[in-house]
Each structure stands twice: as structure tokens, then as C-alpha cells.
Motif scaffolding. Sequence first.
Motif, PDB file in Angstrom:
ATOM      1  N   GLY A  31       0.823  -1.199   0.000  1.00 38.86           N
ATOM      2  CA  GLY A  31       0.000   0.000   0.000  1.00 38.86           C
ATOM      3  C   GLY A  31       0.854   1.245   0.000  1.00 38.86           C
ATOM      4  N   THR A  32       0.225   2.379   0.199  1.00 37.58           N
ATOM      5  CA  THR A  32       0.948   3.648   0.236  1.00 37.58           C
ATOM      6  C   THR A  32       0.659   4.390   1.530  1.00 37.58           C
ATOM      7  N   GLY A  33       0.208   3.670   2.532  1.00 38.09           N
ATOM      8  CA  GLY A  33      -0.069   4.286   3.827  1.00 38.09           C
ATOM      9  C   GLY A  33       1.208   4.708   4.519  1.00 38.09           C
ATOM     10  N   PRO A  34       1.092   5.442   5.659  1.00 42.24           N
ATOM     11  CA  PRO A  34       2.283   5.928   6.356  1.00 42.24           C
ATOM     12  C   PRO A  34       3.211   4.810   6.790  1.00 42.24           C
ATOM     13  N   PHE A  35       2.642   3.683   7.245  1.00 42.00           N
ATOM     14  CA  PHE A  35       3.479   2.610   7.759  1.00 42.00           C
ATOM     15  C   PHE A  35       2.671   1.338   7.900  1.00 42.00           C
ATOM     16  N   PRO A  36       3.306   0.180   7.855  1.00 43.46           N
ATOM     17  CA  PRO A  36       2.583  -1.054   8.169  1.00 43.46           C
ATOM     18  C   PRO A  36       2.103  -1.040   9.605  1.00 43.46           C
ATOM     19  N   ASP A  37       1.164  -1.895   9.917  1.00 48.13           N
ATOM     20  CA  ASP A  37       0.579  -1.928  11.250  1.00 48.13           C
ATOM     21  C   ASP A  37       1.591  -2.257  12.337  1.00 48.13           C
ATOM     22  N   VAL A  38       2.680  -2.947  11.963  1.00 49.36           N
ATOM     23  CA  VAL A  38       3.629  -3.360  12.997  1.00 49.36           C
ATOM     24  C   VAL A  38       4.286  -2.165  13.671  1.00 49.36           C
ATOM     25  N   TYR A  46       8.345   6.883  14.619  1.00 48.20           N
ATOM     26  CA  TYR A  46       8.683   6.232  13.361  1.00 48.20           C
ATOM     27  C   TYR A  46       7.530   6.295  12.375  1.00 48.20           C
ATOM     28  N   SER A  47       6.317   6.135  12.880  1.00 48.39           N
ATOM     29  CA  SER A  47       5.171   6.130  11.979  1.00 48.39           C
ATOM     30  C   SER A  47       4.932   7.500  11.355  1.00 48.39           C
ATOM     31  N   ARG A  48       5.458   8.549  11.941  1.00 47.47           N
ATOM     32  CA  ARG A  48       5.305   9.891  11.383  1.00 47.47           C
ATOM     33  C   ARG A  48       6.541  10.317  10.584  1.00 47.47           C
ATOM     34  N   ARG A  49       7.639   9.663  10.780  1.00 44.76           N
ATOM     35  CA  ARG A  49       8.873  10.082  10.119  1.00 44.76           C
ATOM     36  C   ARG A  49       9.004   9.517   8.712  1.00 44.76           C
ATOM     37  N   TYR A  50       8.431   8.333   8.460  1.00 44.10           N
ATOM     38  CA  TYR A  50       8.585   7.666   7.168  1.00 44.10           C
ATOM     39  C   TYR A  50       7.224   7.376   6.547  1.00 44.10           C
ATOM     40  N   TYR A  51       7.220   7.259   5.241  1.00 43.02           N
ATOM     41  CA  TYR A  51       6.035   6.794   4.537  1.00 43.02           C
ATOM     42  C   TYR A  51       6.467   5.742   3.509  1.00 43.02           C
ATOM     43  N   GLN A  84       9.774  -0.015  -0.573  1.00 38.29           N
ATOM     44  CA  GLN A  84      10.690   1.065  -0.235  1.00 38.29           C
ATOM     45  C   GLN A  84       9.983   2.099   0.643  1.00 38.29           C
ATOM     46  N   PHE A  85      10.698   2.565   1.680  1.00 40.57           N
ATOM     47  CA  PHE A  85      10.178   3.623   2.550  1.00 40.57           C
ATOM     48  C   PHE A  85      11.019   4.884   2.399  1.00 40.57           C
ATOM     49  N   TYR A  86      10.354   6.034   2.575  1.00 37.23           N
ATOM     50  CA  TYR A  86      10.986   7.330   2.318  1.00 37.23           C
ATOM     51  C   TYR A  86      10.863   8.227   3.544  1.00 37.23           C
ATOM     52  N   ASP A  87      11.814   9.137   3.654  1.00 33.89           N
ATOM     53  CA  ASP A  87      11.811  10.111   4.735  1.00 33.89           C
ATOM     54  C   ASP A  87      10.775  11.193   4.423  1.00 33.89           C
ATOM     55  N   THR A  88       9.901  11.497   5.386  1.00 35.26           N
ATOM     56  CA  THR A  88       8.850  12.491   5.138  1.00 35.26           C
ATOM     57  C   THR A  88       9.386  13.907   4.979  1.00 35.26           C
ATOM     58  N   THR A 148      12.561  14.716   3.615  1.00 36.16           N
ATOM     59  CA  THR A 148      13.387  14.898   2.419  1.00 36.16           C
ATOM     60  C   THR A 148      12.875  14.143   1.191  1.00 36.16           C
ATOM     61  N   ASP A 149      11.947  13.231   1.416  1.00 36.48           N
ATOM     62  CA  ASP A 149      11.438  12.363   0.348  1.00 36.48           C
ATOM     63  C   ASP A 149      12.515  11.447  -0.233  1.00 36.48           C
ATOM     64  N   ARG A 150      13.600  11.288   0.465  1.00 33.57           N
ATOM     65  CA  ARG A 150      14.659  10.400   0.015  1.00 33.57           C
ATOM     66  C   ARG A 150      14.430   8.984   0.551  1.00 33.57           C
ATOM     67  N   PRO A 151      14.924   7.954  -0.192  1.00 31.44           N
ATOM     68  CA  PRO A 151      14.788   6.582   0.311  1.00 31.44           C
ATOM     69  C   PRO A 151      15.468   6.427   1.664  1.00 31.44           C
ATOM     70  N   ALA A 152      14.775   5.814   2.591  1.00 32.56           N
ATOM     71  CA  ALA A 152      15.305   5.619   3.946  1.00 32.56           C
ATOM     72  C   ALA A 152      15.704   4.166   4.192  1.00 32.56           C
ATOM     73  N   PHE A 153      14.820   3.250   3.887  1.00 28.58           N
ATOM     74  CA  PHE A 153      15.123   1.834   4.054  1.00 28.58           C
ATOM     75  C   PHE A 153      14.107   1.030   3.257  1.00 28.58           C
ATOM     76  N   ARG A 154      14.385  -0.256   3.166  1.00 25.88           N
ATOM     77  CA  ARG A 154      13.496  -1.133   2.402  1.00 25.88           C
ATOM     78  C   ARG A 154      13.015  -2.278   3.283  1.00 25.88           C
ATOM     79  N   GLN A 155      11.754  -2.576   3.169  1.00 22.50           N
ATOM     80  CA  GLN A 155      11.170  -3.715   3.864  1.00 22.50           C
ATOM     81  C   GLN A 155      11.208  -4.918   2.917  1.00 22.50           C
TER      82      GLN A 155
END
Length: 215
Positions: free
Chosen positions: A58-65, A76-81, A117-121, A123-130
Amino acid sequence: MGRLHCIFLAVALSILAGSAADLPARGKDTTSFVRGSELSLTWGVAPLDYILMGDNFGTGPFPDVYDGNSITDYLYSRRYYGGNGYITGAVNIAYSYRFKKWFELSLIFSYSGYFRQFYDTMTDRPAFRQNGFSVSFVPFVRFVWLNRPVVKMYSGLGIGCSFAGDVTPLERSTVIIPAIDITPIGIKVGKKIYGLAEVSLGTTGAVSAGIGYRF
């Protein structure tokens, strides 16, 4: 002269009788069944793993975990999308043994992977990958209901287990879940080397196709 005619007549009748006796054999399929093994490699679209992993696509802010009650989870849930999730499809390797003309037993190994892929809210830069995966082992019973020298059609059912894993910066988890594979219809075309296609519900994919080898 009459004796010679009788000899020719006897020979002709013998030839006709032999040809008539051979007609039923010619009308039958002379291909005899031979027990043996098969190896096949297929790729499947939309395996059942896709449904089980659906919350991660999906494109939500974060997975439920990450939506816990702690301050760390909240930050964390507010820092990345998250961006869109992608799945590899099912890669399947199967070993089969032909016990009878109508009955085969297989062991199917299936792999499905996905990543998101997750991005920093800020900078919109890639932060990490699940990353995630599902590895399944399914014993499979196949019933061949059309058996011709070149074309075989079948149905089958398999029940096994899957090892599903998920890797993120905050969590590494692995679970064991049941795995099934129900194939209403499948087809093999060829002799020693053959192509195959299946319509299934399970870990091998809703629709799969590939190549096999008999030995």
C-alpha cells in the motif's frame, strides 16, 4: 493347375486373415505406461502469498507493525512513509513420480518474495526497504484424466507448510503457516521435454507456466 490355384488361394486367405487380426491392435494406443520421475520449473502469477502479504502493499504511512503504543513507534510512523509494494511472483520447482497412468505424487518447492521502499517524510529520500519472503513445501497428489502420448491433462491437490519472513529496521520475524495448492486443471504438452500450464489456487500462483523433463 488346379493344385496351384488351391495353393495361391490358401496363401491369400492366410494373408487376409492375418491383416484382419491385426486391425484391433492398430486401432489401440500402443504406448505403454512406464513408471518414472519428472522435474519441472514454473513461474506463477498472483500466488496465495500475495493475499497473505496484502497488508504490506500500500501507500499508507506505515505497516501496522509500527502503529504501537510506544513513543518510538509513534515517531517512526510519522517520520517515514511507504511506497508501493512489489512481489516477485512464485518460482516453483517440483519433483514428481509416476506411479500409475492416472496417478502421480509430487513435492513442490515454491518461493515468493516482496519488497517495499520507505521514504523520509522531510526529504522524500529513500530511507530503508522492507523485505519479505515465503518458502513453501507442498506434497501434491495429481490425477491424470487425459493421457495421450503428447498431451496430458490433470487435476490435483496439495497441503503443506510455508515459512514466511519479514525484515524491517525494527523487526525480523518468521512464522510457519499452512500452505495449499488446488489445481482444477493443468496441461502438459510434449514427451521427454514438455511445456506445462496450470490454473490453481495456492502458493504456485493463480496461473503458472514452465517447462519439465521426464526421466
